[in-house]
Design a protein around this motif. Sequence first.
Motif, PDB file in Angstrom:
ATOM      1  N   GLY A   1       0.897  -1.156   0.092  1.00 54.42           N
ATOM      2  CA  GLY A   1      -0.259  -0.177  -0.014  1.00 54.42           C
ATOM      3  C   GLY A   1       1.383   0.939  -0.388  1.00 54.42           C
ATOM      4  O   GLY A   1      -0.075   2.613   0.517  1.00 54.42           O
ATOM      5  N   LEU A   2       2.302   1.204  -0.141  1.00 54.39           N
ATOM      6  CA  LEU A   2       3.473   2.127  -0.511  1.00 54.39           C
ATOM      7  C   LEU A   2       4.432   2.281  -1.082  1.00 54.39           C
ATOM      8  O   LEU A   2       4.306   0.547  -1.967  1.00 54.39           O
ATOM      9  N   GLN A   3       4.770   2.987  -2.191  1.00 56.59           N
ATOM     10  CA  GLN A   3       5.413   3.138  -2.659  1.00 56.59           C
ATOM     11  C   GLN A   3       6.572   4.198  -2.603  1.00 56.59           C
ATOM     12  O   GLN A   3       7.223   4.056  -1.806  1.00 56.59           O
ATOM     13  N   CYS A   4       6.518   5.230  -2.626  1.00 54.09           N
ATOM     14  CA  CYS A   4       7.205   6.645  -1.781  1.00 54.09           C
ATOM     15  C   CYS A   4       6.982   6.795  -0.784  1.00 54.09           C
ATOM     16  O   CYS A   4       8.041   7.291  -0.113  1.00 54.09           O
TER      17      CYS A   4
ATOM     18  N   TYR B   1       5.058   8.949   0.861  1.00 55.25           N
ATOM     19  CA  TYR B   1       5.474  10.126   0.987  1.00 55.25           C
ATOM     20  C   TYR B   1       4.083  10.224   1.921  1.00 55.25           C
ATOM     21  O   TYR B   1       4.386  10.981   2.596  1.00 55.25           O
ATOM     22  N   CYS B   2       3.122  10.088   1.060  1.00 51.31           N
ATOM     23  CA  CYS B   2       1.707  10.082   1.446  1.00 51.31           C
ATOM     24  C   CYS B   2       1.667   9.265   3.283  1.00 51.31           C
ATOM     25  O   CYS B   2       0.716   9.190   4.006  1.00 51.31           O
ATOM     26  N   THR B   3       2.109   7.844   3.289  1.00 53.58           N
ATOM     27  CA  THR B   3       1.548   7.153   4.101  1.00 53.58           C
ATOM     28  C   THR B   3       1.887   6.849   5.021  1.00 53.58           C
ATOM     29  O   THR B   3       0.419   6.882   6.386  1.00 53.58           O
TER      30      THR B   3
ATOM     31  N   LEU C   1      -3.992  12.865  -0.715  1.00 47.08           N
ATOM     32  CA  LEU C   1      -3.953  12.342  -2.020  1.00 47.08           C
ATOM     33  C   LEU C   1      -2.561  11.238  -2.102  1.00 47.08           C
ATOM     34  O   LEU C   1      -1.528  11.360  -0.844  1.00 47.08           O
ATOM     35  N   CYS C   2      -2.444  10.160  -2.882  1.00 43.67           N
ATOM     36  CA  CYS C   2      -1.546   9.365  -3.351  1.00 43.67           C
ATOM     37  C   CYS C   2      -0.643   9.330  -4.239  1.00 43.67           C
ATOM     38  O   CYS C   2      -2.195   9.417  -5.701  1.00 43.67           O
ATOM     39  N   ARG C   3       0.018   9.439  -4.853  1.00 43.36           N
ATOM     40  CA  ARG C   3       0.692  10.375  -6.403  1.00 43.36           C
ATOM     41  C   ARG C   3       0.973   8.798  -6.933  1.00 43.36           C
ATOM     42  O   ARG C   3       1.058   8.122  -8.057  1.00 43.36           O
ATOM     43  N   CYS C   4       1.455   7.657  -5.969  1.00 39.26           N
ATOM     44  CA  CYS C   4       1.767   6.586  -6.751  1.00 39.26           C
ATOM     45  C   CYS C   4       0.909   5.055  -7.132  1.00 39.26           C
ATOM     46  O   CYS C   4       1.511   4.842  -7.630  1.00 39.26           O
ATOM     47  N   THR C   5      -0.079   5.252  -5.510  1.00 38.98           N
ATOM     48  CA  THR C   5       0.233   3.640  -5.665  1.00 38.98           C
ATOM     49  C   THR C   5      -1.662   3.112  -6.723  1.00 38.98           C
ATOM     50  O   THR C   5      -1.924   2.224  -6.517  1.00 38.98           O
ATOM     51  N   GLY C   6      -1.545   4.574  -6.902  1.00 38.58           N
ATOM     52  CA  GLY C   6      -3.642   4.751  -7.615  1.00 38.58           C
ATOM     53  C   GLY C   6      -4.344   4.374  -6.327  1.00 38.58           C
ATOM     54  O   GLY C   6      -5.791   3.582  -7.436  1.00 38.58           O
TER      55      GLY C   6
HETATM   56  S1  FES Z   1       3.221   5.954  -1.861  1.00 36.06           S
HETATM   57 FE1  FES Z   1       3.618   8.104  -3.127  1.00 36.06          FE
HETATM   58  S2  FES Z   1       2.579   9.610  -2.366  1.00 36.06           S
HETATM   59 FE2  FES Z   1       1.694   7.634  -1.561  1.00 36.06          FE
END
Ligand code: FES
Length: 161
Positions: free
Chosen positions: A99-102, A104-106, A136-141
């Motif tokens: 449920g996370l990539q970068c 930053y939103c986590t 908002l999350c820009r990575c996970t959809g």
């Molecule tokens: S994991 Fe990158 S903004 Fe949500």
Amino acid sequence: MANTHKVHFTLNGKGVSVEVEPRELLIHTLREKLAHTGPHIGCETSHCGACTVDVDGMSLKSCTVLTAQCEGAEMLTIEGLEQAGVLHALQQAFHEEHGLQCGYCTPGMITRAYRLLQENPNPSEQEIRYGIAGNLCRCTGYQNIVKAVQSAAKKLAAATA
Ligand code: FES
Ligand code: FES
């Protein structure tokens, strides 16, 4: 410093006292004065929710709160979710369900989900999506974030059954 005063609140179970100017935003106090750098800043318009913390049983966007408003508050940030080295069910589920990539939103996302599951311990997919609409999350959809919240909800329900 001109025109500062002391604010006292509880942060992740510990009493803190911090000197702030009236204009100081809670997110800056947390990050710059109290070394809690998990909550992030992703906007200046109160949309992204990366700064979400839990204050007196509510999810709050800490970029939109003055620290001076927090006298006597009970505050929880992502740093307070793990207990004695054991991840909270939500933290574990975000890991397991990707449920996370970068990341930053986590912190904001998990802190919001923590309160959401207390507001509604058994949310539908639609209720989860609506419940995290302030984040908002820009990575996970979002798809795997929804799965992570569903998985954590099941684990928490099983643990309290
Ligand atoms: S994991 Fe990158 S903004 Fe949500
Ligand atoms: S930093 Fe974007 S809502 Fe707070």
